[in-house]
Write a protein that holds these residues in place. Sequence first.
Motif, PDB file in Angstrom:
ATOM      1  N   GLU A 156     -36.543 -30.464 -49.699  1.00 41.98           N
ATOM      2  CA  GLU A 156     -37.682 -29.941 -48.935  1.00 41.98           C
ATOM      3  C   GLU A 156     -38.145 -30.904 -47.856  1.00 41.98           C
ATOM      4  OE1 GLU A 156     -40.798 -27.633 -50.779  1.00 41.98           O
ATOM      5  OE2 GLU A 156     -39.731 -27.811 -52.693  1.00 41.98           O
TER       6      GLU A 156
ATOM      7  N   GLN B 259     -39.115 -25.043 -41.713  1.00 44.39           N
ATOM      8  CA  GLN B 259     -39.588 -25.101 -43.099  1.00 44.39           C
ATOM      9  C   GLN B 259     -38.527 -24.535 -44.040  1.00 44.39           C
ATOM     10  OE1 GLN B 259     -43.136 -22.666 -44.180  1.00 44.39           O
ATOM     11  NE2 GLN B 259     -44.007 -24.658 -44.678  1.00 44.39           N
TER      12      GLN B 259
ATOM     13  N   HIS C 195     -34.612 -31.717 -45.635  1.00 42.11           N
ATOM     14  CA  HIS C 195     -33.826 -30.508 -45.362  1.00 42.11           C
ATOM     15  C   HIS C 195     -32.339 -30.779 -45.528  1.00 42.11           C
ATOM     16  CE1 HIS C 195     -37.259 -28.704 -42.687  1.00 42.11           C
ATOM     17  NE2 HIS C 195     -37.706 -29.257 -43.784  1.00 42.11           N
TER      18      HIS C 195
ATOM     19  N   THR D  66     -33.450 -23.134 -44.197  1.00 42.82           N
ATOM     20  CA  THR D  66     -34.581 -23.526 -43.361  1.00 42.82           C
ATOM     21  C   THR D  66     -34.758 -22.539 -42.209  1.00 42.82           C
ATOM     22  OG1 THR D  66     -34.111 -25.835 -43.890  1.00 42.82           O
ATOM     23  CG2 THR D  66     -35.553 -25.433 -42.013  1.00 42.82           C
TER      24      THR D  66
ATOM     25  N   ILE E 123     -39.268 -20.233 -52.076  1.00 45.15           N
ATOM     26  CA  ILE E 123     -40.420 -21.108 -52.265  1.00 45.15           C
ATOM     27  C   ILE E 123     -41.702 -20.335 -51.966  1.00 45.15           C
ATOM     28  CG2 ILE E 123     -41.599 -23.182 -51.438  1.00 45.15           C
ATOM     29  CD1 ILE E 123     -38.764 -24.336 -50.922  1.00 45.15           C
TER      30      ILE E 123
ATOM     31  N   ARG F   9     -43.074 -26.524 -58.353  1.00 47.88           N
ATOM     32  CA  ARG F   9     -42.555 -27.437 -57.328  1.00 47.88           C
ATOM     33  C   ARG F   9     -43.055 -28.830 -57.669  1.00 47.88           C
ATOM     34  NH1 ARG F   9     -44.805 -25.864 -52.230  1.00 47.88           N
ATOM     35  NH2 ARG F   9     -43.352 -27.273 -51.230  1.00 47.88           N
TER      36      ARG F   9
ATOM     37  N   PRO G  11     -30.499 -26.161 -48.921  1.00 47.99           N
ATOM     38  CA  PRO G  11     -31.766 -25.648 -48.395  1.00 47.99           C
ATOM     39  C   PRO G  11     -31.531 -24.633 -47.285  1.00 47.99           C
ATOM     40  CG  PRO G  11     -31.332 -27.833 -47.505  1.00 47.99           C
ATOM     41  CD  PRO G  11     -30.228 -27.530 -48.480  1.00 47.99           C
TER      42      PRO G  11
END
Length: 160
Positions: free
Chosen positions: A75, A117, A78, A113, A39, A65, A111
């Motif tokens: 996002e 984030q 998560h 992380t 990202i 996005r 995801p």
Amino acid sequence: MMDFTQALAAKGQPDRTFEALARLVQDTIGAKLFTTMVIDRDRNVARRNFTNMPEAYPVSGEKPRNKDRWADIVEGQHETFVANSIEEIAAVFPDHELIRSLGCESCINVPVTIDGQVIGTLNCLHEAGHYTPERAEAANALKLPGAVAFLLHEKYNGGA
């Protein structure tokens, strides 16, 4: 064939680690198509940084996005996104026809992380119905190796 830890120590980074990650994904949950996307918040895009099908999905391909159901799940919360039919895929991915043409009708997006984030996703696609709840649970084991691969990519490519 070297395992993930051996690949991490090998010369030729980050490619060797991404290749080992792809083998780990295959062994853990299976994937006909496997890509990773990092990202880039500055440009508001997700950029592909690994693919096992470069002809169909080349490295460095980008997607804007979007603020949609997928983004809320992956996002925002998560959480892993699972779609087990081409109809579910079509609801969130405009490239669903290409996906189907590759023999894929299910997907799981895991995801990765770090520091609160999501920095990227592991994207696995397979035949319809492939990503069972058991495989979705097993996919959690891919997050740490995915994070290592993304951090190596950042180290060797100067950012996102």
